[in-house]
Write an enzyme that holds these catalytic residues in place. Structure first.
Site, short mmCIF file in Angstrom:
data_model
loop_
_atom_site.label_atom_id
_atom_site.label_comp_id
_atom_site.label_asym_id
_atom_site.label_seq_id
_atom_site.Cartn_x
_atom_site.Cartn_y
_atom_site.Cartn_z
N HIS A 296 -24.47 18.00 -18.62
CA HIS A 296 -24.36 18.33 -20.04
C HIS A 296 -23.39 17.38 -20.75
CE1 HIS A 296 -23.90 20.63 -23.73
NE2 HIS A 296 -24.89 21.41 -23.34
N ARG B 76 -5.36 8.79 -33.33
CA ARG B 76 -6.58 8.15 -32.84
C ARG B 76 -6.45 7.82 -31.35
NH1 ARG B 76 -10.06 5.57 -36.70
NH2 ARG B 76 -9.45 5.95 -38.87
N PRO C 40 -5.14 12.28 -22.36
CA PRO C 40 -5.56 11.52 -21.16
C PRO C 40 -6.44 12.30 -20.19
CG PRO C 40 -3.20 12.02 -21.12
CD PRO C 40 -3.68 12.33 -22.50
N THR C 41 -6.25 13.61 -20.09
CA THR C 41 -7.07 14.39 -19.16
C THR C 41 -7.90 15.47 -19.85
OG1 THR C 41 -5.18 15.88 -18.76
CG2 THR C 41 -5.50 14.04 -17.22
N GLY D 171 -9.08 15.19 -23.09
CA GLY D 171 -10.04 14.59 -23.99
C GLY D 171 -9.90 15.02 -25.43
#
Length: 299
Positions: free
Chosen positions: A82, A165, A169-170, A172
């Site tokens: 997905h 912007r 890091p993990t 998202g």
């Protein structure tokens, strides 16, 4: 009367049962909120939760779930069929009782601001909360997915509504917004050719010239070795489940493929399913409000 809001967060985890159990425990720990349903799919590597609560409690529940997901889901290691862009991929709020869509828009903005401020996750507002027309459509917001988001956020038109912007890091990026009820409806094909599912999805979705209120993609269910047409029916009263189901069967025949099953993900409004029964049974002069026993019992 208490205002009742539904929240349907989608998490990018459908395989690690410990993390799923943690999400369940988090949802159940918030006073004033009820976890109505949750479902997980290993192939999609995704879980969908359905909660209801008053307009204040639902905000706390949404935030705590996003927080737990950000601490326990690492998108750099995520793989699934997905599309996704964040540990909490999307977090919609739906008006259920004694509350307006606009009030849910305000709820979504408050939750979005808090998520960014406390967790550092960039937020896009989408659907009825969108700040510009192109952000109403989740597919456009999510295009590029997690791996493409660092570059996308630097594009002129894709600064987040909340945050810098730069992706977390993990965890998202997350989409938050208000919308009306939708039905997540998937149809399975007796083929392992994903191209067929892609072609059928393109034909039936609104953006491809198909049904305006249908969003569809083709995905592969690796564990079952079959292709699937995965849909969001964003207005089941204007585009019914039976119509898309019959169209998929019709289009599949050109490839010598049959439909072998379907599934509804999460909860669905009763009327969406009653419409299907009314169509296939060819019921004449059916009145949903008068002839459904539960409608009378529930007032």
């Amino acid at each position: 009367m208490a205002k009742i809001v539904e929240c349907i967060p989608n998490f990018s985890e459908g395989q690690n049962q410990a993390v799923i159990d943690g999400l369940v425990a988090t949802a159940k720990s918030i006073p004033g909120v009820t976890l109505l349903d949750y479902s997980s799919d290993a192939s999609h590597n995704r879980s969908v939760f359905t909660l209801v609560g008053d307009d204040q409690s639902i905000q706390e529940a949404a935030f705590q779930l996003v927080k737990y997901a950000s601490e326990n889901i690492d998108m750099t290691k995520h793989h699934g069929e997905h599309p996704r862009m964040g540990a909490t991929d999307v977090c919609p709020f739906v008006p259920i009782k004694d509350i307006t869509t606009q009030e849910c828009v305000e709820i979504s903005k408050q939750v979005a601001e808090r998520i960014n401020r406390e967790l550092g996750i960039p937020i896009f507002l989408y659907e009825d909360s969108a700040t510009r027309p192109e952000r109403q459509n989740l597919a456009k917001v999510r295009k590029g997915q997690f791996e493409g988001m660092p570059e996308k956020l630097l594009e002129e038109d894709w600064a987040p509504d909340y945050g810098d912007r730069k992706i977390h890091p993990t965890a998202g990026v997350t989409a938050v917004g208000a919308r009306m009820p939708l039905v997540a409806f998937n149809v399975n094909l007796d083929t392992d050719n994903i191209d067929i599912a892609h072609k059928i999805a393109k034909i039936i979705r609104g953006s491809g010239g198909g049904y305006k209120y249908c969003k569809a993609i083709g995905v592969m269910l690796e564990d079952r070795h079959i292709a699937q047409v995965s849909m969001n029916m964003v207005n089941f009263e204007k585009c019914s489940l039976y119509r898309t189901f019959e169209t998929i069967k019709f289009e599949a025949r050109r490839y010598g493929v049959n439909v072998i099953g379907s599934e509804v993900i999460g909860l669905a409004p009763a009327k969406a399913l009653i419409d299907v029964a009314e169509y296939y049974l060819q019921v004449e002069d059916f009145d949903y409000h008068k002839q459904i026993l539960e409608n009378h019992l529930l007032g």
